[in-house]
Design an enzyme around this catalytic site. Structure first.
Site, PDB file in Angstrom:
ATOM      1  CE  LYS A 109      -3.948  -2.333   2.420  1.00 46.33           C
ATOM      2  NZ  LYS A 109      -4.626  -2.090   3.638  1.00 46.33           N
ATOM      3  CE  LYS A 121      -2.679  -4.564   9.787  1.00 44.29           C
ATOM      4  NZ  LYS A 121      -3.254  -3.528   8.776  1.00 44.29           N
ATOM      5  CG  ASN A 236     -13.761   3.097  10.172  1.00 45.60           C
ATOM      6  OD1 ASN A 236     -13.131   3.274   9.193  1.00 45.60           O
ATOM      7  ND2 ASN A 236     -14.248   4.026  11.140  1.00 45.60           N
ATOM      8  CB  SER A 363      -1.638   6.816   8.725  1.00 43.50           C
ATOM      9  OG  SER A 363      -2.657   6.026   9.407  1.00 43.50           O
TER      10      SER A 363
HETATM   11  N1  GLU Z   1      -5.398  -0.498   9.087  1.00 43.24           N
HETATM   12  C1  GLU Z   1      -4.941  -0.015   7.930  1.00 43.24           C
HETATM   13  C2  GLU Z   1      -5.015  -0.941   6.705  1.00 43.24           C
HETATM   14  O1  GLU Z   1      -5.132  -2.094   6.924  1.00 43.24           O
HETATM   15  C3  GLU Z   1      -3.606   0.663   8.412  1.00 43.24           C
HETATM   16  C4  GLU Z   1      -3.362   1.653   9.007  1.00 43.24           C
HETATM   17  C5  GLU Z   1      -3.812   3.031   8.720  1.00 43.24           C
HETATM   18  O2  GLU Z   1      -4.904   3.152   8.689  1.00 43.24           O
HETATM   19  O3  GLU Z   1      -2.976   3.784   8.628  1.00 43.24           O
HETATM   20  O4  GLU Z   1      -4.600  -0.517   5.816  1.00 43.24           O
END
Ligand code: GLU
Length: 429
Positions: A109, A121, A236, A363
């Site tokens: 990502k 993670k 969410n 983030s």
């Molecule tokens: N939980 C988010 C994801 O799986 C990563 C953390 C974030 O949102 O910065 O992409």
């Protein structure tokens, strides 16, 4: 987010680790992508698993006076580009392999959104539904103490993930700041606005997915207005996507949570469902006549959005999916075999590492704002996010056409490239 809202879940089906090993499948696609790019096996040696994996035991004083010891993990996949970044999930079935795969996806990502980070993670084996507010706080603080040596604003930046939210991020930030004896807002993202959080952060993951839905619809010549949409998961990501789709004039015909699914070909009352949804993202138990999650996935629609959990579209049901476009808002909802079947059937599948890149992108924005001590308004955050996701989408779509690979392999190609180059410059390859 309210004080008792202890979840920020992207999905809650408890068959998370069902049968397919996410880690091994991720390695296979990374290998394919590296090969397509002409990189050597040495590059795969570096990227095939996290450079660091810490397993910790966290003693927590429970409300009844007893002490319970929880297991936690933190994986750091690759830090050639910069510090690692990625969420922490609280889940009763999270495994070491899941955390490793999730850290690898975070690297992808970051590469796709062109962020100066690698992926990390974390996970704690626990059932947040059964923990009190005080127990959750002590567990969150204990986890930070346990991993404190390997994290920090210039090392590894945690964030929210399944069943963790801004309150948990606030406790973690406070614990870290106390340990270091200075204010450290850049230690963690997804904080409440009053503690250095970013505008637009809570819905960022969903907005990233919604932008991908718009781009995919343009390719298929489909108008969002009037398009029939099914969303699996009302956490969410799922709930915000439902809101965005509804606001854009789409007809949301199906949604689901861990207990079941609601389907109405004439469209569901999304405003009502959003209002009645609880803090764990559940709402279907208020209704009679629900169907199963499995049945919902096979209903006819234009756009299907798996926003729950992994391994939902498999070789078993991929032939029965009746959507034109699938946009993966969850992590790992479609297996490798299913991806093949869907692309052979001409269904446009936007992969998780692209459709789910909005969260980590904001983030990054939060971390930048913390560093400069200057905060942006919501419009600025949204505009900057849109620019990054649209650029990433178009680049991946072009590579998929030019290299004759599906969007998942194309996304992995973009995702690994910068990491391999940075590793080469550092002399690791
Ligand atoms: N939980 C988010 C994801 O799986 C990563 C953390 C974030 O949102 O910065 O992409």
């Amino acid at each position: 987010m309210g004080k008792n809202d202890v979840t920020n879940t992207v999905g809650e089906n408890d068959n998370e680790n069902e049968n397919l090993n996410l880690f091994t499948s991720t390695q296979i696609v990374i290998h394919d992508a590296l090969k397509k790019l002409g990189f050597t096996e040495n590059a795969f040696e570096i990227l095939k698993e996290p450079v660091r994996m810490l397993r910790v035991r966290i003693p927590v004083r429970m409300d009844d006076g007893s002490v319970k010891v929880f297991t936690g993990y933190r994986a750091q996949h690759n830090d050639s580009v910069g510090p690692t970044i990625g969420g922490i999930r609280f889940h009763p079935k999270v495994t070491e392999d899941d955390v490793k795969a999730l850290a690898m996806w975070m690297s992808l990502k970051c590469g796709i959104a062109d962020l100066p980070f690698g992926g990390g993670k974390g996970g704690i084996l626990c059932n947040p539904r059964t923990l009190s507010f005080g127990e959750l706080e002590r567990l969150s603080r204990g986890y930070v103490r346990a991993i404190s040596q390997i994290v920090g604003p210039t090392k590894d930046i945690p964030a929210p993930d399944m069943y963790t939210n801004s309150q948990i991020m606030a406790w973690m930030m406070d614990e870290y700041s106390r340990l270091r004896s200075f204010d450290s807002p850049g230690f963690i993202t997804g904080k409440p606005i009053g503690l250095g959080g970013s505008e637009g952060r809570e819905e960022a993951g969903a907005l990233g997915a919604a932008i991908c839905i718009e781009e995919a619809a343009k390719i298929r010549g489909l108008s969002i207005k009037g398009a029939r949409v099914i969303i699996q998961g009302f956490g969410n990501a799922g709930s915000f996507i439902a809101k965005f789709m509804h606001q854009s004039g789409a007809i949301v015909v199906g949604i689901s949570d861990v207990y079941g699914a609601l389907y109405d070909p004439d469209g569901l009352n999304i405003d009502y469902l959003l209002q009645r949804r609880d803090s764990f993202g559940t709402v279907t138990s208020l209704f009679d006549g629900t169907i199963s999650n499995e049945e919902l996935l096979e209903k006819e629609c234009d756009i299907l959005i798996p926003a729950a959990t992994s391994n939902q579209i498999t070789a078993k049901n991929a032939h029965s999916i009746r959507a034109k476009i699938i946009v993966e808002a969850a992590n790992g909802p479609t297996t490798i075999e299913a991806t093949k079947v869907l692309s052979e059937r001409g269904i446009l599948l936007v992969p998780d590492v692209l459709a789910g890149a909005g969260g980590v992108t904001v983030s990054y924005f939060e971390w930048v704002q913390n560093k400069q001590g200057y905060y942006w308004d919501e419009k600025e955050v949204r505009d900057k996010l849109r620019k990054k996701i649209v650029y990433a989408f178009q680049q991946i779509y072009e590579i998929s056409n030019n290299s004759n690979v599906n969007l998942r392999v194309a996304a992995y190609m973009v995702g690994v490239r910068k990491m391999v180059e940075a590793s080469e410059f550092r002399g690791w390859i």
